[in-house]
Design a protein around this motif. Structure first.
Motif, PDB file in Angstrom:
ATOM      1  N   ALA A  20       5.026  28.990 183.831  1.00  0.00           N
ATOM      2  CA  ALA A  20       3.400  29.199 184.097  1.00  0.00           C
ATOM      3  C   ALA A  20       3.416  30.641 184.170  1.00  0.00           C
ATOM      4  O   ALA A  20       2.286  31.167 183.631  1.00  0.00           O
ATOM      5  N   ASP A  23       2.865  31.788 180.379  1.00  0.00           N
ATOM      6  CA  ASP A  23       2.137  31.069 179.233  1.00  0.00           C
ATOM      7  C   ASP A  23       0.993  31.778 178.979  1.00  0.00           C
ATOM      8  O   ASP A  23       0.127  32.025 179.793  1.00  0.00           O
ATOM      9  N   SER A  25      -1.185  31.494 176.482  1.00  0.00           N
ATOM     10  CA  SER A  25      -2.296  30.375 175.810  1.00  0.00           C
ATOM     11  C   SER A  25      -3.635  30.565 176.448  1.00  0.00           C
ATOM     12  O   SER A  25      -3.495  31.362 177.321  1.00  0.00           O
ATOM     13  N   ASP A  26      -4.448  30.097 175.594  1.00  0.00           N
ATOM     14  CA  ASP A  26      -5.721  29.980 176.064  1.00  0.00           C
ATOM     15  C   ASP A  26      -5.977  29.492 177.635  1.00  0.00           C
ATOM     16  O   ASP A  26      -6.955  29.510 178.272  1.00  0.00           O
ATOM     17  N   ARG A  27      -4.806  28.559 177.834  1.00  0.00           N
ATOM     18  CA  ARG A  27      -4.924  27.874 179.331  1.00  0.00           C
ATOM     19  C   ARG A  27      -4.559  28.796 180.466  1.00  0.00           C
ATOM     20  O   ARG A  27      -4.622  28.471 181.696  1.00  0.00           O
ATOM     21  N   ARG A  28      -4.206  29.959 180.139  1.00  0.00           N
ATOM     22  CA  ARG A  28      -3.759  30.913 181.057  1.00  0.00           C
ATOM     23  C   ARG A  28      -4.859  31.213 182.279  1.00  0.00           C
ATOM     24  O   ARG A  28      -4.409  31.019 183.446  1.00  0.00           O
ATOM     25  N   GLU A  30      -6.685  29.035 183.595  1.00  0.00           N
ATOM     26  CA  GLU A  30      -6.673  27.676 183.957  1.00  0.00           C
ATOM     27  C   GLU A  30      -5.339  27.417 184.921  1.00  0.00           C
ATOM     28  O   GLU A  30      -5.345  26.901 186.151  1.00  0.00           O
ATOM     29  N   ILE A  31      -4.167  28.048 184.549  1.00  0.00           N
ATOM     30  CA  ILE A  31      -3.040  27.850 185.214  1.00  0.00           C
ATOM     31  C   ILE A  31      -3.035  28.907 186.469  1.00  0.00           C
ATOM     32  O   ILE A  31      -2.770  28.598 187.475  1.00  0.00           O
ATOM     33  N   TRP A  32      -3.735  30.017 186.268  1.00  0.00           N
ATOM     34  CA  TRP A  32      -3.831  31.066 187.183  1.00  0.00           C
ATOM     35  C   TRP A  32      -5.223  31.235 187.636  1.00  0.00           C
ATOM     36  O   TRP A  32      -5.974  32.000 186.944  1.00  0.00           O
ATOM     37  N   ALA A  37     -11.597  33.842 182.668  1.00  0.00           N
ATOM     38  CA  ALA A  37     -11.184  33.831 181.102  1.00  0.00           C
ATOM     39  C   ALA A  37     -11.783  34.946 180.365  1.00  0.00           C
ATOM     40  O   ALA A  37     -11.178  35.207 179.301  1.00  0.00           O
ATOM     41  N   HIS A 141      -0.731  25.377 189.378  1.00  0.00           N
ATOM     42  CA  HIS A 141      -0.637  23.971 189.426  1.00  0.00           C
ATOM     43  C   HIS A 141       0.654  23.376 189.746  1.00  0.00           C
ATOM     44  O   HIS A 141       1.589  23.853 189.168  1.00  0.00           O
TER      45      HIS A 141
END
Length: 145
Positions: A20, A23, A25-28, A30-32, A37, A141
């Motif tokens: 985590a 990471d 990626s574009d998901r960062r 969402e993860i944090w 964004a 998460h």
């Protein structure tokens, strides 16, 4: 200022915690959940290294940093290259180790504030022993609430 260290225990195994943290990626965001964004940009990404801009939109102001990351499977280190509230050269280092069924995270944080906002937020970080950072680590998460 601020300069502090803390330990935090989470339920996830070390490899998931490191995963985590690195990471990019574009998901960062969402993860944090503390990241905004539109402030997230990857400038360079290599094996065990990344250079990114990331930050949080606060009411009326974007707080951002450009950070050079490097990592192993047990340590993530960041060096501040530029930012809104802290001077270049500041660092953070997160160590992860198995602890019971989960992970113990040890963070060492050392930044130099610039401007009034940096001194105010830096003061909150210092006095609270990094409470906002601990809160963000808990919100990832799978981590305890």
């Amino acid at each position: 200022m601020p300069r502090f260290s803390f330990e935090l225990d989470v339920r996830d195994p070390p490899e998931r915690v490191i995963g985590a943290m690195v990471d990019f990626s574009d998901r960062r965001p969402e993860i944090w959940p503390n990241l905004t964004a539109r402030l997230f940009r990857v400038h360079a990404l290599g094996p065990g290294t990344a250079e990114v801009t990331e930050g949080t939109a606060l009411p009326g102001v974007d707080v951002w940093e450009r950070v050079a990351y490097e990592w192993t499977d047990s340590v993530v280190r960041g060096v501040l290259l530029d930012g809104r509230i802290f001077r270049p050269g500041g660092t953070f280092e997160l160590h992860v180790a198995p602890h019971g069924a989960g992970t113990r995270i040890t963070e060492h944080y050392d930044r130099r504030s610039k401007g009034l906002l940096g001194r105010c937020l830096g003061g909150v970080f210092q006095v609270s022993g990094g409470a906002p950072i601990k809160r963000s680590l808990r919100r990832v998460h799978g981590a305890p609430r």
